[in-house]
Design a protein around this motif. Structure first.
Motif, PDB file in Angstrom:
ATOM      1  N   ILE A  11       4.408   0.514   0.910  1.00 26.51           N
ATOM      2  CA  ILE A  11       4.071   1.909   1.197  1.00 26.51           C
ATOM      3  C   ILE A  11       3.157   1.995   2.421  1.00 26.51           C
ATOM      4  O   ILE A  11       3.338   2.848   3.287  1.00 26.51           O
ATOM      5  N   ASP A  12       2.188   1.073   2.497  1.00 26.00           N
ATOM      6  CA  ASP A  12       1.243   1.074   3.632  1.00 26.00           C
ATOM      7  C   ASP A  12       1.940   0.904   4.976  1.00 26.00           C
ATOM      8  O   ASP A  12       1.489   1.458   5.981  1.00 26.00           O
ATOM      9  N   LYS A  16      10.103   3.522   2.889  1.00 25.83           N
ATOM     10  CA  LYS A  16      10.431   4.592   1.955  1.00 25.83           C
ATOM     11  C   LYS A  16      11.121   3.996   0.738  1.00 25.83           C
ATOM     12  O   LYS A  16      12.100   3.264   0.856  1.00 25.83           O
ATOM     13  N   VAL A  20      11.220   3.985  -7.469  1.00 20.07           N
ATOM     14  CA  VAL A  20       9.984   3.223  -7.659  1.00 20.07           C
ATOM     15  C   VAL A  20      10.143   2.188  -8.764  1.00 20.07           C
ATOM     16  O   VAL A  20       9.756   1.030  -8.598  1.00 20.07           O
TER      17      VAL A  20
END
Length: 70
Positions: A11-12, A16, A20
């Motif tokens: 995520i950092d 995308k 999840v």
């Protein structure tokens, strides 16, 4: 390092993630698979063709057994 740590890094860097739960499950499988390798092994991530598409590590080159003492 846990699957949550790796997920946070994804995520950092701006990756995308559409699913999840599937991503976390794949990261968990990856972490378990990496535990069975030795430092220095060269591996590639391959996808097994099954109903889940679970990733697997394939060892391409093993770590040398050791160095000869001189």
């Amino acid at each position: 390092m846990s699957e949550n740590d790796l997920f946070a890094k994804l995520i950092d860097i701006g990756h995308k993630v559409l699913d999840v739960e599937a991503c976390l499950a794949n990261l968990d499988v990856f972490i378990e698979a990496i535990k069975s390798t030795r430092i220095g092994n060269i591996v590639e991530i391959v996808e097994i063709v099954d109903n889940r598409g679970t990733p697997e590590l394939k060892v391409i080159s093993n770590t040398p057994a050791g160095f000869k003492e001189s």
